[in-house]
Design an enzyme around this catalytic site. Structure first.
Site, PDB file in Angstrom:
ATOM      1  N   TYR A  51       0.828  -1.210   0.000  1.00  0.00           N
ATOM      2  CA  TYR A  51       0.000   0.000   0.000  1.00  0.00           C
ATOM      3  C   TYR A  51       0.866   1.265   0.000  1.00  0.00           C
ATOM      4  O   TYR A  51       0.349   2.363  -0.199  1.00  0.00           O
ATOM      5  CB  TYR A  51      -0.964   0.037   1.197  1.00  0.00           C
ATOM      6  CG  TYR A  51      -1.824  -1.206   1.361  1.00  0.00           C
ATOM      7  CD1 TYR A  51      -2.008  -2.098   0.309  1.00  0.00           C
ATOM      8  CD2 TYR A  51      -2.437  -1.495   2.566  1.00  0.00           C
ATOM      9  CE1 TYR A  51      -2.782  -3.243   0.459  1.00  0.00           C
ATOM     10  CE2 TYR A  51      -3.219  -2.637   2.727  1.00  0.00           C
ATOM     11  CZ  TYR A  51      -3.371  -3.514   1.669  1.00  0.00           C
ATOM     12  OH  TYR A  51      -4.127  -4.646   1.823  1.00  0.00           O
ATOM     13  N   LYS A  80       1.812  -7.036   6.341  1.00  0.00           N
ATOM     14  CA  LYS A  80       1.821  -8.275   5.542  1.00  0.00           C
ATOM     15  C   LYS A  80       3.148  -8.493   4.815  1.00  0.00           C
ATOM     16  O   LYS A  80       3.815  -7.524   4.417  1.00  0.00           O
ATOM     17  CB  LYS A  80       0.676  -8.221   4.507  1.00  0.00           C
ATOM     18  CG  LYS A  80      -0.650  -7.775   5.109  1.00  0.00           C
ATOM     19  CD  LYS A  80      -1.810  -7.835   4.146  1.00  0.00           C
ATOM     20  CE  LYS A  80      -3.070  -7.246   4.752  1.00  0.00           C
ATOM     21  NZ  LYS A  80      -3.291  -5.818   4.495  1.00  0.00           N
ATOM     22  N   HIS A 113       0.601 -12.139   2.572  1.00  0.00           N
ATOM     23  CA  HIS A 113      -0.411 -11.335   1.865  1.00  0.00           C
ATOM     24  C   HIS A 113      -1.178 -12.135   0.817  1.00  0.00           C
ATOM     25  O   HIS A 113      -2.397 -11.980   0.665  1.00  0.00           O
ATOM     26  CB  HIS A 113       0.274 -10.127   1.210  1.00  0.00           C
ATOM     27  CG  HIS A 113      -0.650  -8.999   0.888  1.00  0.00           C
ATOM     28  ND1 HIS A 113      -0.267  -7.683   0.891  1.00  0.00           N
ATOM     29  CD2 HIS A 113      -1.966  -8.981   0.534  1.00  0.00           C
ATOM     30  CE1 HIS A 113      -1.295  -6.913   0.567  1.00  0.00           C
ATOM     31  NE2 HIS A 113      -2.338  -7.677   0.334  1.00  0.00           N
TER      32      HIS A 113
END
Ligand SMILES: NC(=O)c1ccc[n+]([C@@H]2O[C@H](COP(=O)([O-])OP(=O)(O)OC[C@H]3O[C@@H](n4cnc5c(N)ncnc54)[C@H](OP(=O)(O)O)[C@@H]3O)[C@@H](O)[C@H]2O)c1
Length: 330
Positions: A51, A80, A113
């Site tokens: 992200y 993650k 993830h």
């Protein structure tokens, strides 16, 4: 200040049932959003190196911790192991980097993830084949990677460990070899994708579910368009039954969608918002209760529509552990 109920995980740790998703927000947006979310009472924050905002989140956490506005043990921070580093020897370095960015000594939950691994160049960019498809690393070995995840718990770098986007079959394999069972499986879960068999399996194994994209993830449309695979995605806020139930409770469709997930106290939901009014709205779901009839109506809406099918990672379907074959080839 408001606080949320908790889920008790299979290791006795407690996870707030409502968290803040942080995907697809700029540093500036996420700093404001995390700051406001903490003011509103959010304590569970879901992030990931993918992200690109762990440093920004870390800046806010440090300010709050340094000012004594929150104690570390009252925060629940999830990050993650990225799909580009889904290999045993990358587990410790990747978490070390995340901890440095988040300015923390430990995370509350560290997740694998994705069950698949993609390849990058030395410059950090994805590798593509001649057809423009992502190159994958097919050597992914969940048992070996998980053994390194378990060491993070021994080293007190992660209170709990879990997985994301894992299928029942992948979990069954992992459960055969692990010493520490996964504490959660973070999966797409909303009224149009309920994944009941997987959810029932996880809950029977005492693996909690964390529901991602609980509002239908409008942001994925942008990712798909940018990757050249635009798709019409459903608008969960426009479902007649959801709107009717919302009107009865004087709540919004988003609040009904979130309340449906957390009401049973068996699942967490991590809606993302970078908007002050919507952050407040999404947190304001603990003062009403859906009736058993309304719960049944919402359960009846399942359409098996996967919104986050990783279509934006074109080529990833070649990976032997790619979880979403059915949706991807639809
Ligand atoms: N493990 C994984 O592979 C995985 C995959 C996807 C997502 N996730 C995690 O799950 C989190 C949530 O999923 P998501 O971000 O895909 O989607 P989501 O939470 O279902 O939806 C977020 C979108 O809905 C909008 N929104 C939020 N609250 C709203 C409200 N009350 N009314 C109207 N619109 C609203 C947001 O816009 P505004 O920001 O403008 O409010 C944003 O565009 C992510 O942020 C990430 O942390 C994990």
């Amino acid at each position: 200040m408001a606080c949320t109920p908790f889920l008790t995980l299979n290791n006795g740790e407690q996870m707030p049932v409502l968290g803040l998703g942080t995907w697809q927000a700029s540093d500036e947006e996420i700093e404001l959003a995390v700051d406001l979310a903490l003011e509103l009472g959010y304590r569970h924050i879901d992030t990931a190196p993918v992200y690109g905002n762990e440093q920004a989140i870390g800046n806010v956490l440090k300010r709050w911790l340094d000012a004594g506005k929150v104690q570390r043990e009252d925060l629940y921070i999830v990050t993650k192991l990225p799909p580009i580093a889904n290999r045993p020897h990358e587990v410790l370095p990747m978490l070390t980097k995340s901890l440095a960015d988040l300015q923390l000594d430990y995370v509350d939950m560290y997740l694998i993830h994705t069950p698949f691994t993609v390849l990058i160049n030395a410059d950090g960019n994805f590798q593509f084949d001649a057809a423009g498809l992502l190159k994958v690393d097919p050597t992914t070995n969940h048992a070996a990677t998980w053994a390194e995840m378990e060491k993070l718990v021994e080293k007190d770098l992660a209170k709990s460990i879990g997985v994301s986007n894992f299928s029942q079959e992948q979990l069954e394999r992992l459960l055969q070899s692990c010493s520490i069972p996964p504490a959660t499986n973070q999966i797409e879960h909303h009224v149009y994708l309920q994944q009941r068999e997987l959810v029932d399996f996880c809950q029977a194994q005492n693996i909690t579910i964390t529901a991602y994209s609980p509002l239908g993830s409008k942001g994925i449309a942008r990712m798909n368009a940018a990757a050249g695979v635009p798709r019409d995605l459903p608008d969960l806020f426009d479902i007649t039954e959801v709107k009717e139930i919302a009107a009865i409770h004087n709540k919004t469709p988003a609040q009904v969608l979130l309340r449906w997930i957390v009401q049973s106290n068996k699942m967490a939901a991590i809606p993302k918002s970078a908007n002050a009014q919507r952050l407040k709205e999404n947190f304001d779901i603990f003062d009403f209760e859906l009736t058993s009839e309304q719960l049944e109506t919402l359960c009846g809406l399942d359409q098996n529509i996967r919104i986050c099918d990783f279509a934006f990672y074109r080529g990833v379907e070649k990976h032997p552990e790619f979880t979403f074959k059915n949706q991807f080839t639809d």
